[in-house]
Design a protein around this motif. Structure first.
Motif, PDB file in Angstrom:
ATOM      1  N   LYS A 174      69.976 -18.934  11.473  1.00 52.91           N
ATOM      2  CA  LYS A 174      69.145 -17.936  12.158  1.00 52.91           C
ATOM      3  C   LYS A 174      67.652 -18.168  11.986  1.00 52.91           C
ATOM      4  CE  LYS A 174      72.699 -14.352  11.827  1.00 52.91           C
ATOM      5  NZ  LYS A 174      73.021 -12.973  11.356  1.00 52.91           N
ATOM      6  N   ARG A 175      67.215 -18.638  10.835  1.00 47.75           N
ATOM      7  CA  ARG A 175      65.781 -18.771  10.551  1.00 47.75           C
ATOM      8  C   ARG A 175      65.345 -20.212  10.823  1.00 47.75           C
ATOM      9  NH1 ARG A 175      63.682 -18.434   6.159  1.00 47.75           N
ATOM     10  NH2 ARG A 175      61.934 -17.036   6.504  1.00 47.75           N
ATOM     11  N   TRP A 176      64.578 -20.388  11.888  1.00 47.24           N
ATOM     12  CA  TRP A 176      64.213 -21.732  12.334  1.00 47.24           C
ATOM     13  C   TRP A 176      62.705 -21.939  12.309  1.00 47.24           C
ATOM     14  CZ3 TRP A 176      67.422 -25.738  14.122  1.00 47.24           C
ATOM     15  CH2 TRP A 176      68.788 -25.425  14.184  1.00 47.24           C
ATOM     16  N   ALA A 177      62.333 -23.199  12.094  1.00 51.77           N
ATOM     17  CA  ALA A 177      60.951 -23.657  12.287  1.00 51.77           C
ATOM     18  C   ALA A 177      60.961 -24.657  13.436  1.00 51.77           C
ATOM     19  CB  ALA A 177      60.413 -24.311  11.026  1.00 51.77           C
ATOM     20  N   ILE A 178      59.831 -24.755  14.119  1.00 50.96           N
ATOM     21  CA  ILE A 178      59.700 -25.671  15.259  1.00 50.96           C
ATOM     22  C   ILE A 178      58.495 -26.572  15.034  1.00 50.96           C
ATOM     23  CG2 ILE A 178      59.195 -25.827  17.734  1.00 50.96           C
ATOM     24  CD1 ILE A 178      60.617 -23.148  18.095  1.00 50.96           C
ATOM     25  N   VAL A 179      58.658 -27.873  15.295  1.00 55.99           N
ATOM     26  CA  VAL A 179      57.535 -28.796  15.278  1.00 55.99           C
ATOM     27  C   VAL A 179      57.604 -29.633  16.545  1.00 55.99           C
ATOM     28  CG1 VAL A 179      58.829 -30.484  13.867  1.00 55.99           C
ATOM     29  CG2 VAL A 179      56.322 -30.620  14.006  1.00 55.99           C
ATOM     30  N   LEU A 226      55.570 -26.372   7.232  1.00 58.31           N
ATOM     31  CA  LEU A 226      56.972 -26.108   7.517  1.00 58.31           C
ATOM     32  C   LEU A 226      57.736 -25.726   6.257  1.00 58.31           C
ATOM     33  CD1 LEU A 226      57.607 -29.081   9.977  1.00 58.31           C
ATOM     34  CD2 LEU A 226      57.517 -26.660  10.598  1.00 58.31           C
ATOM     35  N   ALA A 227      57.502 -26.463   5.184  1.00 57.45           N
ATOM     36  CA  ALA A 227      58.197 -26.188   3.928  1.00 57.45           C
ATOM     37  C   ALA A 227      57.839 -24.806   3.380  1.00 57.45           C
ATOM     38  CB  ALA A 227      57.864 -27.265   2.905  1.00 57.45           C
ATOM     39  N   GLN A 228      56.587 -24.424   3.530  1.00 58.45           N
ATOM     40  CA  GLN A 228      56.138 -23.133   3.004  1.00 58.45           C
ATOM     41  C   GLN A 228      56.858 -21.967   3.667  1.00 58.45           C
ATOM     42  OE1 GLN A 228      51.913 -22.508   3.398  1.00 58.45           O
ATOM     43  NE2 GLN A 228      51.878 -20.922   1.824  1.00 58.45           N
ATOM     44  N   ALA A 229      57.236 -22.133   4.935  1.00 55.14           N
ATOM     45  CA  ALA A 229      57.922 -21.058   5.658  1.00 55.14           C
ATOM     46  C   ALA A 229      59.386 -20.914   5.252  1.00 55.14           C
ATOM     47  CB  ALA A 229      57.821 -21.307   7.156  1.00 55.14           C
ATOM     48  N   LYS A 230      59.930 -21.915   4.575  1.00 48.89           N
ATOM     49  CA  LYS A 230      61.308 -21.902   4.059  1.00 48.89           C
ATOM     50  C   LYS A 230      62.344 -21.576   5.142  1.00 48.89           C
ATOM     51  CE  LYS A 230      59.824 -20.753  -0.611  1.00 48.89           C
ATOM     52  NZ  LYS A 230      59.925 -19.809  -1.759  1.00 48.89           N
ATOM     53  N   PRO A 231      62.357 -22.350   6.225  1.00 55.62           N
ATOM     54  CA  PRO A 231      63.364 -22.119   7.270  1.00 55.62           C
ATOM     55  C   PRO A 231      64.726 -22.650   6.842  1.00 55.62           C
ATOM     56  CG  PRO A 231      62.115 -24.068   7.788  1.00 55.62           C
ATOM     57  CD  PRO A 231      61.493 -23.502   6.537  1.00 55.62           C
ATOM     58  N   ASP A 232      65.756 -22.198   7.506  1.00 56.75           N
ATOM     59  CA  ASP A 232      67.096 -22.751   7.279  1.00 56.75           C
ATOM     60  C   ASP A 232      67.425 -23.835   8.307  1.00 56.75           C
ATOM     61  OD1 ASP A 232      67.685 -20.990   5.124  1.00 56.75           O
ATOM     62  OD2 ASP A 232      68.026 -19.391   6.590  1.00 56.75           O
ATOM     63  N   GLY A 233      66.683 -23.844   9.409  1.00 55.51           N
ATOM     64  CA  GLY A 233      66.873 -24.851  10.443  1.00 55.51           C
ATOM     65  C   GLY A 233      65.531 -25.345  10.954  1.00 55.51           C
TER      66      GLY A 233
END
Length: 409
Positions: A174-179, A226-233
């Protein structure tokens, strides 16, 4: 891998130059000379993709000509006139104009970057010249900016993103980051991912988005954010040198560990080969596992390509072959190089290609060419794709109602 810009009268495949007389709006005298096709692409800036693409087009062109040319036009041979598009909209439009007015080509093909493809599509519409966009992925090309003269071969950003969403949605992340690169293609891919995941996964959210400049990524800062936001995906849209720098820094900092990664294009040899033994394992990707596709027609293509160029094919190589096969089918059906006849022939045209049957949907001028979706793995010191399957583009296209709404203007 820089290349020299071809001379103005460069002739591909050993054919003699034979400029044709301009005969009205978009129509050229048919005579018995070669059918000249203006192919403009980012041969210098995006050489990893564009050079294998050009190689395959030359190979396919020679095969068509050796087999007797375009029979519906009295056996006229194909002749691609290759030019570098400068990787900018302004340069590309200038080159397109040059191809039409000085080289007397029957129509235009090519381009790589999305913003360049959009510019040439608009130019083709103004000039009433056929433009077969082969590589640019922006949805706008066949949606909001679509026009009667522009057609696209590769599956667009929406289609490929939807394929990835279908592949990862069952994981329930559910918790995603985008680059993504900060230009039209990256922004469109990010928007599609958010839209499609919100529909597919209840509770989906984006915890951070990073949009580094194309070709100028600060990998340390991007990975850190990205790492700081601690996404699961993680949904990744980076490619080329940006991808290599990002993966190296991400591996060093453990960014990809215990995270689901969905990544556009990473399974294409153009981008996987430079990763080498740094290729992350288990990413869900779109790509081209050329060495594991066992259909007879594809095996014959690989054998011919390796014999001619002493190299393995890339995704660009496959695309270049498909493009020539589509052009051959169009011209045989049209029986003419008059623009309106070619457009009519290309609309809803079904072509048997090295990737299987492909149809150019008349509704939006988007082809049904698909892509392979699978997972990254290491084979010795080189990345590869496993657990893959070919996804037919016809199953992932924009809904018809949405196309009609986007193109009604």
């Amino acid at each position: 891998m820089p290349i020299r810009r071809p001379t103005r009268r460069a002739v591909v495949g050993g054919l003699a130059a034979a400029p044709l007389a301009l005969a009205g709006r978009g129509a050229w005298a048919q005579g018995g000379g070669p059918i000249r096709i203006g192919e403009l692409n980012s041969y210098s800036r995006m050489a990893a993709f564009a050079v294998p693409y050009r190689n395959a087009m030359q190979l396919a062109q020679d095969e068509v000509n050796k087999a007797g040319g375009i029979k519906a036009l009295g056996g006229r041979p194909l002749e691609f006139v290759f030019r570098d598009d400068g990787s900018t909209p302004g340069d590309a439009v200038r080159v397109a104009e040059e191809l039409l007015t000085r080289e007397n080509v029957a129509f235009l093909a090519g381009t790589f970057l999305s913003n360049v493809g959009l510019a040439v599509g608009d130019f083709a519409n103004q000039r009433k010249a056929l433009f077969l966009a082969t590589e640019p992925l922006t949805d706008a090309l066949t949606m909001s900016a679509g026009n009667p003269y522009t057609f696209r071969v590769r599956p667009n950003t929406y289609m490929q993103t939807r394929m990835l969403v279908e592949a990862v949605k069952a994981r329930g992340v559910k918790r995603w980051a985008i680059v993504a690169p900060n230009y039209e293609y990256g922004q469109s891919a990010a928007a599609n991912f958010k839209r499609l995941m919100a529909q597919a996964v209840p509770g989906f959210e984006v915890v951070t988005e990073q949009f580094p400049a194309l070709g100028r990524i600060d990998a340390g800062a991007t990975v850190g954010a990205l790492a700081q936001a601690k996404p699961d995906g993680l949904f990744n849209v980076l490619f080329g040198a940006d991808l290599t720098a990002f993966v190296r820094e991400g591996n060093t900092r453990g960014l990809f560990e215990k995270r689901t990664v969905a990544s556009l294009l990473t399974g294409e040899p153009e981008y996987m080969i430079p990763l080498g033994d740094e290729t992350p394992e288990g990413w869900v990707v779109t790509g081209y596992p050329w060495d594991k596709i066992d259909t007879p027609v594809h095996k014959a293509f690989v054998q011919a390509y390796r014999a001619r160029f002493n190299d393995t094919p890339r995704l660009g190589s496959l695309l270049g072959t498909v493009v020539v096969q589509m052009i051959q089918a169009m011209l045989e059906k049209a029986g003419s190089t008059e623009t309106e006849a070619m457009i009519k022939a290309l609309t809803d045209l079904r072509t048997e290609t090295v990737a299987g049957p492909v149809t150019m949907r008349g509704l939006d001028h988007q082809s049904t060419l698909g892509v392979w979706v699978g997972e990254t793995a290491l084979n010795g010191r080189q990345g590869t794709m496993t657990k893959f399957q070919y996804e037919d583009g016809a199953k992932f296209m924009f809904p018809e109602a949405e196309v009609k709404a986007a193109r009604k203007g």
